[in-house]
Design a protein around this motif. Sequence first.
Motif, PDB file in Angstrom:
ATOM      1  N   GLY A  36      61.305  20.379  67.888  1.00 36.64           N
ATOM      2  CA  GLY A  36      62.014  20.681  69.125  1.00 36.64           C
ATOM      3  C   GLY A  36      61.304  20.158  70.356  1.00 36.64           C
ATOM      4  O   GLY A  36      61.354  20.789  71.411  1.00 36.64           O
ATOM      5  N   VAL A  37      60.639  19.015  70.226  1.00 40.06           N
ATOM      6  CA  VAL A  37      59.974  18.400  71.369  1.00 40.06           C
ATOM      7  C   VAL A  37      60.637  17.055  71.657  1.00 40.06           C
ATOM      8  O   VAL A  37      61.310  16.493  70.809  1.00 40.06           O
ATOM      9  N   ALA A  38      60.415  16.544  72.879  1.00 39.06           N
ATOM     10  CA  ALA A  38      61.106  15.330  73.296  1.00 39.06           C
ATOM     11  C   ALA A  38      60.282  14.056  73.136  1.00 39.06           C
ATOM     12  O   ALA A  38      60.840  12.985  72.966  1.00 39.06           O
ATOM     13  N   ASP A  39      58.946  14.182  73.191  1.00 40.87           N
ATOM     14  CA  ASP A  39      58.108  12.983  73.163  1.00 40.87           C
ATOM     15  C   ASP A  39      56.682  13.334  72.761  1.00 40.87           C
ATOM     16  O   ASP A  39      56.393  14.483  72.427  1.00 40.87           O
ATOM     17  N   ARG A  40      55.788  12.336  72.806  1.00 33.76           N
ATOM     18  CA  ARG A  40      54.403  12.548  72.380  1.00 33.76           C
ATOM     19  C   ARG A  40      53.661  13.525  73.289  1.00 33.76           C
ATOM     20  O   ARG A  40      52.792  14.252  72.832  1.00 33.76           O
ATOM     21  N   VAL A  41      53.997  13.520  74.570  1.00 34.76           N
ATOM     22  CA  VAL A  41      53.348  14.457  75.492  1.00 34.76           C
ATOM     23  C   VAL A  41      53.705  15.886  75.089  1.00 34.76           C
ATOM     24  O   VAL A  41      52.841  16.753  74.983  1.00 34.76           O
ATOM     25  N   ALA A  42      54.977  16.138  74.850  1.00 32.90           N
ATOM     26  CA  ALA A  42      55.411  17.465  74.431  1.00 32.90           C
ATOM     27  C   ALA A  42      54.814  17.829  73.073  1.00 32.90           C
ATOM     28  O   ALA A  42      54.454  18.981  72.833  1.00 32.90           O
ATOM     29  N   LEU A  43      54.672  16.841  72.194  1.00 31.87           N
ATOM     30  CA  LEU A  43      54.050  17.067  70.897  1.00 31.87           C
ATOM     31  C   LEU A  43      52.590  17.494  71.071  1.00 31.87           C
ATOM     32  O   LEU A  43      52.122  18.425  70.420  1.00 31.87           O
ATOM     33  N   ALA A  44      51.871  16.836  71.971  1.00 33.21           N
ATOM     34  CA  ALA A  44      50.475  17.190  72.242  1.00 33.21           C
ATOM     35  C   ALA A  44      50.382  18.600  72.809  1.00 33.21           C
ATOM     36  O   ALA A  44      49.510  19.387  72.411  1.00 33.21           O
ATOM     37  N   LEU A  45      51.280  18.945  73.720  1.00 30.89           N
ATOM     38  CA  LEU A  45      51.285  20.297  74.284  1.00 30.89           C
ATOM     39  C   LEU A  45      51.599  21.334  73.215  1.00 30.89           C
ATOM     40  O   LEU A  45      51.014  22.418  73.191  1.00 30.89           O
TER      41      LEU A  45
END
Length: 69
Positions: A36-45
């Motif tokens: 349920g994330v949009a991109d790599r930044v959200a994945l890292a968070l």
Amino acid sequence: MSWSLRVLRTKDIAGKLYVAEQTVKNHLHKSFDKLGVADRVALALYALAGKGGPNSQVAPLGVQTAPSP
């Protein structure tokens, strides 16, 4: 997924895994959808928040997980 959190470019990940860049992109996007994330930044968070759960391969950054048998 851990390679995507180490600031490796898609091309670099593909080279390490001996697969096409598009294959890496496909797997990343499937992971984004499942988490349920949009991109790599959200994945890292997501990983930083430790939302992977106790039996997950997702661990907060800086935490080493034991390899699966």
